[in-house]
Design an enzyme around this catalytic site. Structure first.
Site, PDB file in Angstrom:
ATOM      1  CD  GLU A  39     -70.235-110.663  -4.676  1.00  0.00           C
ATOM      2  OE1 GLU A  39     -69.361-110.354  -5.505  1.00  0.00           O
ATOM      3  OE2 GLU A  39     -70.017-110.759  -3.461  1.00  0.00           O
TER       4      GLU A  39
ATOM      5  CD  GLU B  34     -65.955-113.498  -4.684  1.00  0.00           C
ATOM      6  OE1 GLU B  34     -64.774-113.116  -4.662  1.00  0.00           O
ATOM      7  OE2 GLU B  34     -66.816-113.006  -5.429  1.00  0.00           O
TER       8      GLU B  34
END
Lengths: 496, 496, 496, 496
Positions: free
Chosen positions: B283, B164
């Protein structure tokens, strides 16, 4: 048909209830205790229930290999004893937290006076050639056990003489005088090893039983045998109808199903010398045949719950016949659900009746309610534990008003009924496979677990709905709620 | 409110359905894999579900202790690598049948250019002091793994660069150019070890994601980086409301909850060079916070079932974040049901969503039905397996007409709903204890199992009733009934 | 007396050595496979050694309960088959990585034409009443196995017809013609189920064996039976002397101990039709009696090592009789060290001969040395593995010059000799207890492990000292030393 | 050089010997107790040895996550406590039969007045910001433990205040006055929870220790603190020489190695108020550094045996630092044999010193002999058990004449020496691999077992030969020989 019953329970009063559900459990012949499957089933039973004693036949039968003879160099014949298998069996019982309730029998072939046998596995049921040899065998066995496990331990193992001598199948000609001789010889042989041993009989079942019981007590009186306890068996079924490998039986009505144990109690108490003596039901079950399909049903579980709630009134123990289905009296079973006696089906699958015992095992404390369909006990920390069952034929709703202090309570229930814990039905729906795959076995085991539910009961009242033949365990506990900072269950579960 | 839906299923036609439910699973930081509870939870997950890959953060974080420095006798500083813990972690993954989906990150403190950290466990999120040192670390690690586990094995482990980077919390300043440099340096470092390694990114989540994705692809094109796959994350909740230790979130509507993954697919496919390239959702979950109480509910299980039935259409894998609740990103949890990401609550208690994966795992074969509430697959031996779920808000009845050959079928069902497989409710009813006793843990585990029921379905039609938020697995099999000689189930169960 | 032998080993040349040590292992009768101790011993054997096939008697004997009869409602008698125990046994074999080498026998009592039995456990050794019933039994059994385990799997299980028909104890009157009939009927019954099944015989032992072998081959030729392999047994002891429960035997000299298998090979090869046909030694051991105390000694281990180094030259397999001491042919043993056939004594204690097999199991690769006292094999990665043994009567020193490249080598040795891996001696010193306590059992198991030593061998030469009856496994590996920064073993161990 | 010593042992006289070898064991910081490898090593230690208490650092360190703070809605800061990990750790200790010997320390970062830390894992060693907060933490922790495990249980757990405050590394500035304040505050906090708790200190090591000890006792006297016991540490090595990751140390001579504990005893006894008070050595080992290669040697085992034979004279317990090598004070080890403190090397390999404790654990009963190289104890049933060790530098032969009744005795010996139980050497010969394969681990474990031998000792005399640094356990038992009918060991083993 739906029945509703409302019980007012006064939790400050105690109600008579004698719970010996975990005292003793039956087993197939001792030689089977060498088997792997036997051990696994017994381990499951002990892990989940935990009985204290175990009783079965065949201690002296040939597959245990204890009694041996040899001829020495002078041509004289001698006895010798082989305790290899006995040790193995006793080691595993003790490892599993069990003590044996010893049954002296059957007759080693080499010591037997005759050739009559019983069962697929051919237990010899004739008297010994000489009682001297028999007494020596009994004594050598006990002495060996005391040496291996310690005298103080072994004298706690009760000793019963033979099995069901009132049946000609189990004791040649059902010869009463011969049995009394066997009893007396055994009694003195045991007491000579250590007078602390407790010895009892006559281990009869329900055929001509009143005459036998009286005669036995008379005999003991006359001979001044100071027996330590009385034993008999108890089955509650009518004559079975047989079809192929299976038997179909009708059970006795609840009204009459305890008559014979009550009658035995009355007979025993009618003797001054034996009044209040312990009576052990060394075998009991619904049906007395090893292929009675009723054994595998939820109905059986509910019926046995009823028995467990009552039998302690007059008996010191009652040993369900048997813990598992490794059992060969009428041969080797063809399928896992063949109506065997066991609490556990082959494949290590608990049957509904398994849970009757598992549930009663929890009932420790002071009884506050007992009726024909339920029993409730108040345990340590004011936890209420109960079992209820439904033999009404229709649906049944039970309510118990306990009048507890206002507050938050948790009512936990474990339900065993035809819908949610019925491996027999699943097996039937699967097509009644004779030989389970590993996957099928796992699935059946999973399907044989009670459904667990809970409820918040704000005032401590209990409501239980039972479908036909249901068996429910419940537990009511005061809740000390201490929600963590910021946790709100209602809000957590409102997010849909 | 009760909904009824009737589906006609043409079992001769196949319907699109791409089931990658078992491809990958998320985990708390790698250093936690040393813990006993972590292993026990992961073992439960692998025994019952069996994922193929596992992905999480922290490979290079300090608790893994890989990167070390020392000063030699001449005062020069050197790097050295310690693979003691790495080996332990990889050994346990492989022992449990899992391969790592490697994420390169975060930065060892000694190699970091800055001090910014993320999480309770303080992962450093700054670029390396030198990319030469970073590349050497990546290469030494891969070479060690290849030596220990074999090159052919290790090149099957996909490699993702960082996590991220589009969030300033995870990558200093969310500095895009710096991330692209990190990506490029890592890419070449890996390929130099073995060109067979597959490398991908940019591992972004849903903030400013479209811009990042396009920029990343442009960058790869410009630099002629032949990346092997694309990665991003996917969460479907609105902004959480926080109270004390907990978060309460609303989930997106089913209509829109897949928009962002579809948009990513469209962006990627709009490039000739990347069209049809694998996209891995490294995820996903409902909420993206580690204390969202929704994670523990039956609602979550039903919602995830919906996602599992759809995400395979456009993604090669989607890794549920995470397998268990040994997880420390926001600190150590105070209670077992604290809204953690895990399929398994601490104490090894499966949450309802555990079963969503366990059920989808069974769906192998040809899909014959897929709708918003159900999916059915025809497997080997013409067994039909399906999963259905109820997000309708009310009760739901589903019927599937399969038009099979007349005959006897067994319909097996496993039900997870708020009444019968809801450990959260039981825990709540128990008073929400922070610290479970062994007995409480056992009880919660037992209460977290699906209810198993079966029925005889004479024509192969399927009827399933679902309470709100219910999740049901079912299996329809032709029955080859071979009742044993004399066995009659109806008669056996008629004896009441 | 001390012997020294120096061998020059040319590691670039291969030497003939056919290692089938792990091909097959013998077992007590199949019904004993239900027992817990049997399983534990077999599990130990499989965990540590790992055989591929298992062969023993009693598939059709009454304790397996396969063959049953019943009378239907019309009074007609029918056969039925019960595979409950068979499945249990086969499940455990397969679970342990073993396939059965099926022996068809003995005769179910109900199918038998006579009453003659063999052994304590009374295996019926008479021909069937009708060969039609026998064939039906064989076929039903194979078909059941194929249904449960898959046809492709089950056709890999070799099938041998009966056991030692050349002995009147094992086959009524040692009636050759009747055996040939049994063989032919069985052969066709099997092949009719699936022609892929491999069928062989005549399973004879060393009494009148040459005449039997020739007659059997002539019979097959004449009848055009396309048999798949030949079987016989091989024991190398003289007549035992008996005292009480025990037998004392002298073993044959190494010069002559392989004569009979060589003679069989020659006879078979003298037929064009059978030349080079596989010969399986479906039983072998030193002594052929189940109470020969030699079986428990280190001498036996060394002798068996000699056999294992030679028997592969002419036989496709040689099945040590037996893996363990759960065995009842002459009754139940009185003590753990009673001279049973097993590699493992009761109580799960490995005997020295256990290690002969465990050591030979490691010998995979190209043989570079074989002599009367040793064999060395070069395996993957140029690791040299060897076994040596000392039957010289005195001490023995062996040196092997391998002429390897100069460098650092590690020589690992595992020693089994009378001083360091001799549970029999420890048991004797303990007073020869009949019944082991748990502590004694544990101690004996610990004392039954080889001593492990190592040495640094700078030039790859090997020196091994063997005390009388010693058995040593060794392994020579090139060392890639990578001492960690600052580690100095010499300095570490100099600090006294 | 070969030494021979002959001891006359009068078995009717008792000799002083206080065996507290199993009283307490040390551990790496408590947070490591969450790890799987930690548990496995501790389980091995408990299964084979079985200590009663366990002591280590880090109860309040941040990885245990107990102390937390939050700001409420009014902006006020509050403490809260998280016992999730504490419960996990205590549950596993109790499961393994261990009770904690609690050490209060180190300081939670959020409560600390400073930032100084110790160790790779950064334990904060500064005083609390406020003693009120510290006392509240101590009390909350104890109250939680009492609630979970029962007050009667938890008050049996001794409590020590901090660790080695006389070192500036462990306690900021080694500030004595501040430590005394910490002690006093802690003491009263604990006693306020339950006066039955036993509290002690000052937990010092051997630097400026006499001054500290006197000052501590003076302080307690002055403040009228009724402490329950005294603690200190004990290491017997000279200053280490460091090379790379490793330290090389020389141990003190046996003559002087107990001086400091004797001196402490003398100081304590010189106070009327403390005379005869229990002194617990809450840490001891040979070297005090975690990379001292001597820890892995046979020499260490022999040296520790000497200490174990003597330390009980003056100390109530002496806790070996530590049970295993999951330990991070100086970082994560690079290899399994890195000189860690543990009895067990990583990979669950027992080091030689493991056996020092395992052997001393057997020494229960009346001591009949103690010297510088051996100790013998007479146990139940007149079994003689002894341990001997060889620190003579050369070979050593010990003879013990016990003058027992003539008869047959069994002498069992378990030998740990450089030839037969020396995993360090095998690992060295293997090339000192940093990362063990599963096979290497298994081999090292097997090589780390004592060699077991036995002899028949006709008159009860004992002869033991010890190579340098050898450690031997022996056991002499009267033999009740009952050879089975016909068994003749001599004849059995004569057949070669």
């Amino acid at each position: 048909m739906k029945n509703q019953k409302n019980y007012m329970v006064d939790t400050s009063q105690s109600v008579p209830f004698f719970n010996h559900a975990d005292e003793c459990i039956g087993t197939g012949r001792m030689g089977l205790a060498l088997q792997k499957q036997y051990f696994e089933q017994l381990k499951l039973v002990q892990d989940e229930i935990g009985f204290r004693y175990i009783r079965g036949h065949g201690l002296f039968s040939d597959d245990m290999a204890i009694y041996q003879e040899y001829t020495n160099e002078n041509g004289q014949q001698h006895a010798e004893y082989n305790f290899t298998y006995l040790d193995f069996v006793m080691d595993s019982y003790l490892e599993l937290g069990l003590r044996p309730f010893l049954e002296l029998g059957f007759m080693p072939k080499k010591m037997a006076s005759g050739t009559q046998t019983i069962f697929y596995w051919e237990g010899n049921v004739t008297p010994p050639k000489t009682y001297q040899a028999w007494g020596a065998l009994v004594q050598a066995t006990l002495r060996h056990l005391m040496e291996r496990y310690g005298a103080d331990e072994v004298v706690c193992w009760p000793i019963e003489v033979w099995n069901e001598p009132n049946l000609a199948g189990f004791w040649q000609n059902a010869d009463m005088a011969e049995y009394f001789r066997l009893f007396e010889e055994s009694f003195y042989a045991v007491k000579a090893v250590d007078p602390r041993f407790r010895v009892g009989g006559p281990s009869i079942c329900g055929v001509d039983d009143e005459r036998w019981m009286r005669a036995f007590l008379d005999f003991c009186l006359e001979k001044e045998l100071k027996i330590d306890f009385i034993t008999r068996h108890h089955y509650v079924s009518e004559q079975p109808a047989v079809s192929g490998h299976y038997s179909y039986v009708k059970l006795q009505s609840l009204d009459t199903c305890l008559d014979s144990v009550k009658s035995t109690r009355a007979i025993v108490d009618s003797y001054d010398a034996f009044c209040d003596m312990q009576i052990h039901i060394t075998e009991f079950n619904t049906s007395y045949v090893a292929n009675a399909v009723v054994h595998d049903t939820n109905y059986n579980a509910a019926y046995v719950a009823y028995l467990l709630s009552n039998m302690g009134d007059i008996n010191q123990s009652y040993s369900y016949w048997t813990f598992g289905d490794v059992f060969e009296e009428i041969g080797v079973p063809y399928t896992p659900f063949h109506g065997g006696f066991g609490l556990v089906a082959n494949g290590c699958i608990p049957k509904p009746t398994f849970w009757s015992f598992q549930f009663f095992k929890q009932l420790e404390g002071t009884c506050v309610h007992r009726s024909d369909d339920s029993v409730i006990v108040k345990g340590e920390g004011d936890v209420y534990r109960g079992v209820c069952w439904n033999l009404s034929g229709g649906d049944l709703s039970l309510s118990f008003a306990l009048n507890l202090k206002q507050g938050e309570y948790c009512l936990l229930a474990k339900t065993v009924d035809e819908a949610c814990c019925n491996p027999l039905k699943l097996w039937h729906d699967m097509g009644e496979p004779s030989h389970l795959s590993k996957q099928e076995r796992t699935l059946l085991r999973q399907a044989a677990q009670p459904m667990i539910t809970s409820d918040s009961a704000m005032n401590g009242d209990i409501h239980i709905d039972l479908s036909p033949n249901a068996l429910v365990y419940f537990e009511l506990k005061k809740v000390m709620r201490q929600s963590d900072r910021g946790y709100d269950y209602r809000r957590a579960t409102a997010q849909r």
